[in-house]
Design an enzyme around this catalytic site. Structure first.
Site, short mmCIF file in Angstrom:
data_model
loop_
_atom_site.label_atom_id
_atom_site.label_comp_id
_atom_site.label_asym_id
_atom_site.label_seq_id
_atom_site.Cartn_x
_atom_site.Cartn_y
_atom_site.Cartn_z
N HIS A 165 -22.68 2.06 37.72
CA HIS A 165 -22.82 1.68 39.12
C HIS A 165 -23.73 0.48 39.36
O HIS A 165 -23.70 -0.07 40.45
CB HIS A 165 -23.33 2.87 39.95
CG HIS A 165 -22.25 3.87 40.26
ND1 HIS A 165 -21.56 4.56 39.30
CD2 HIS A 165 -21.74 4.29 41.45
CE1 HIS A 165 -20.68 5.35 39.87
NE2 HIS A 165 -20.76 5.21 41.18
N ASN A 193 -25.37 7.47 38.06
CA ASN A 193 -25.18 6.05 38.39
C ASN A 193 -24.59 5.26 37.22
O ASN A 193 -24.53 4.04 37.27
CB ASN A 193 -26.51 5.42 38.80
CG ASN A 193 -27.03 6.00 40.09
OD1 ASN A 193 -26.26 6.35 40.97
ND2 ASN A 193 -28.34 6.14 40.20
N ARG A 220 -31.84 16.47 65.03
CA ARG A 220 -32.63 16.68 63.79
C ARG A 220 -31.93 17.58 62.77
O ARG A 220 -32.55 18.14 61.88
CB ARG A 220 -34.01 17.24 64.10
CG ARG A 220 -34.81 16.36 65.01
CD ARG A 220 -36.28 16.69 64.96
NE ARG A 220 -37.01 15.82 65.87
CZ ARG A 220 -37.18 16.08 67.16
NH1 ARG A 220 -36.72 17.20 67.68
NH2 ARG A 220 -37.82 15.24 67.93
N LYS A 277 -25.81 13.43 49.18
CA LYS A 277 -26.20 12.07 49.54
C LYS A 277 -25.35 11.66 50.74
O LYS A 277 -24.12 11.74 50.68
CB LYS A 277 -25.92 11.10 48.39
CG LYS A 277 -27.03 11.02 47.38
CD LYS A 277 -26.81 9.80 46.49
CE LYS A 277 -27.82 9.71 45.38
NZ LYS A 277 -27.56 8.56 44.50
N1 LIG Z 1 -22.39 10.37 48.76
C1 LIG Z 1 -22.13 10.14 47.51
O1 LIG Z 1 -22.67 10.76 46.59
C2 LIG Z 1 -21.09 9.12 47.17
C3 LIG Z 1 -20.61 9.01 45.86
C4 LIG Z 1 -19.60 8.10 45.60
C5 LIG Z 1 -19.10 7.32 46.62
N2 LIG Z 1 -19.59 7.43 47.88
C6 LIG Z 1 -19.04 6.65 49.00
O2 LIG Z 1 -17.70 7.05 49.17
C7 LIG Z 1 -16.96 5.97 49.72
C8 LIG Z 1 -15.69 5.82 48.95
O3 LIG Z 1 -14.96 7.02 49.04
P1 LIG Z 1 -13.38 7.05 48.98
O4 LIG Z 1 -12.92 6.31 47.80
O5 LIG Z 1 -12.97 8.45 49.18
O6 LIG Z 1 -13.02 6.08 50.18
P2 LIG Z 1 -12.51 6.25 51.69
O7 LIG Z 1 -13.10 7.43 52.35
O8 LIG Z 1 -12.74 4.92 52.32
O9 LIG Z 1 -10.96 6.51 51.47
C9 LIG Z 1 -10.17 5.52 50.89
C10 LIG Z 1 -8.95 5.20 51.76
O10 LIG Z 1 -8.01 6.26 51.62
C11 LIG Z 1 -7.68 6.80 52.90
N3 LIG Z 1 -7.45 8.23 52.66
C12 LIG Z 1 -8.38 9.17 52.40
N4 LIG Z 1 -7.80 10.35 52.13
C13 LIG Z 1 -6.46 10.16 52.24
C14 LIG Z 1 -5.34 10.99 52.06
N5 LIG Z 1 -5.47 12.25 51.67
N6 LIG Z 1 -4.12 10.45 52.26
C15 LIG Z 1 -3.98 9.16 52.60
N7 LIG Z 1 -5.01 8.31 52.77
C16 LIG Z 1 -6.23 8.80 52.60
C17 LIG Z 1 -8.86 6.45 53.77
O11 LIG Z 1 -8.50 6.39 55.13
C18 LIG Z 1 -9.26 5.08 53.24
O12 LIG Z 1 -8.45 4.09 53.79
C19 LIG Z 1 -17.85 4.76 49.66
O13 LIG Z 1 -18.35 4.48 50.95
C20 LIG Z 1 -18.97 5.18 48.72
O14 LIG Z 1 -20.20 4.55 49.04
C21 LIG Z 1 -20.56 8.33 48.16
ZN LIG Z 2 -19.58 6.11 42.63
#
Ligand SMILES: NC(=O)c1ccc[n+]([C@@H]2O[C@H](COP(=O)([O-])OP(=O)(O)OC[C@H]3O[C@@H](n4cnc5c(N)ncnc54)[C@H](O)[C@@H]3O)[C@@H](O)[C@H]2O)c1
Ligand SMILES: [Zn+2]
Length: 363
Positions: free
Chosen positions: A243, A240, A118, A139
């Protein structure tokens, strides 16, 4: 640099700088109640690229779980694996979870932290530019086979430790994708900052110092908004921007087909065209932004791969649909967002306009 985040449920800080992991973790451990165990969740790529630096600079003992990279990390299967790991490690409510990775690792880890016994404390250690957005604001989510981020919780971290060092191993595509959220933060907050971003000769070639200031500005925009509206009842919706259409094209491309930020840029252009109708955004500005996106390698041509009928099915499934109405974040002018209900028939019309504009600009 430290940026406070004061949400209704929890106060914490984002620490940002180059090579700060050791000092930031050490000072955090002084402030937090003593953890009986530290667990690090990361993904394969991050651990390969940055695991050595992390292990050498993390000043306390820890156990690590290396998960699949990308959206696979946010599957039900991996969610279960992650919980199993915590149980095997005999973690208690006094254990501390570190989310070491991009938005995918951060979203999954946050949701695991929200649900294990929890709720246990967790810390975000973002490694992508995009994660300046996802790591702040609480989020958390995993994906359902029928839609992205459908299962999740609002659950704030104890701290966000953003060591710019980690960004050194990002691919050009991931830099481009992450900069989209920086641009979004400028679009909804500050015209002067946006104009500065649009004059950068190459968005994938920014110095670390400059990048750190942009990331700080982006986090400040986000922190201010989530302080006012933690659970997206009002102003948080502004985040958003880009988005609604963006998520539809991201879904149509199949997750992983387009990087999140690539889809967001495509969605921001769509929102700008709508903003010409409902706000004071000019066609000249929309075209300037479209040209900037094209010149910087955002894959705008993806739009032509998906007819509107395909996008429509995803648009109506969006989490931003309220009482059956499509909600778009639009701009009165740059820096002044508002939420507008749009009929599906108008969405189709604007989609056509978008495709025509793309043909005109991206010859
Ligand atoms: N919670 C929120 O408010 C929020 C906001 C925007 C996006 N998101 C989510 O975030 C995700 C996208 O995030 P992202 O773009 O960081 O993607 P990700 O975490 O998938 O990373 C992108 C790629 O880069 C690689 N990677 C990460 N850091 C690295 C580094 N320092 N060196 C080499 N490779 C590296 C990862 O392994 C992956 O293959 C989505 O799932 C999206 O839904 C969440
Ligand atoms: Zn986004």
């Amino acid at each position: 640099m430290r940026i406070p985040v004061n949400t209704a449920s929890h106060q914490y800080e984002v620490v940002i700088g180059n090579n700060i992991l050791t000092s930031a973790i050490a000072s955090l451990y002084e402030e937090l109640p003593k953890a009986d165990k530290t667990i690090v969740f990361t993904d394969k790529n991050v651990w390969e690229a940055q695991g050595n630096y992390f292990s050498e600079n993390f000043p306390y003992p820890f156990e690590v779980l290396v998960m699949p990279a990308g959206e696979e990390c946010k599957s039900f299967e991996n969610f279960k694996e992650a919980h199993s790991f915590l149980i095997e490690q005999k973690c208690t409510r006094k254990s501390l979870l570190m989310a070491f990775g991009g938005g995918a690792v951060g979203d999954l880890s946050g949701f695991v932290a929200a649900t294990y016994m929890r709720g246990i404390p967790f810390v975000q250690i973002p490694t992508t530019i995009l994660a300046h957005d996802s790591a702040v604001g609480g989020k958390t989510a995993i994906n359902h086979p029928q839609g992205k981020n459908l299962i999740g919780a609002f659950y704030q971290p104890e701290a966000v430790i953003y060591d710019i060092h980690f960004l050194g191993s990002l691919s050009e595509r991931e830099i481009r994708s992450g900069m989209a959220e920086v641009i979004k933060h400028a679009m909804i907050s500050n015209e002067i900052w946006l104009q500065e971003l649009l004059t950068i000769p190459s968005i994938t070639n920014i110095s670390n110092e400059q990048l750190a200031t942009y990331l700080k500005s982006g986090i400040e925009v986000k922190a201010k908004i989530v302080a006012e509206d933690e659970t997206e009842q009002s102003v948080r919706k502004y985040l958003n921007f880009g988005h609604t259409y963006g998520h539809a094209i991201e879904a149509a491309a199949g997750y992983g087909g387009l990087a999140h930020g690539e889809a967001v840029v495509i969605g921001m252009i769509y929102a700008l065209i709508l903003s010409e109708r409902y706000g004071k955004v000019t066609r000249t500005f929309t075209k300037t932004f479209l040209q900037f996106a094209y010149d910087n390698g955002y894959p705008l041509e993806a739009v032509s791969n998906y007819p509107f009928e395909t996008l429509e099915a995803f648009l109506v499934k969006d989490k931003k649909v309220e009482y059956g109405e499509l909600q778009f974040v639009l701009l009165h002018t740059i820096g002044e967002p508002f939420v507008q209900t749009i009929e599906l028939s108008e969405c189709r019309e604007v989609d056509l306009e978008y495709r025509a504009l793309l043909m005109e600009v991206c010859k």
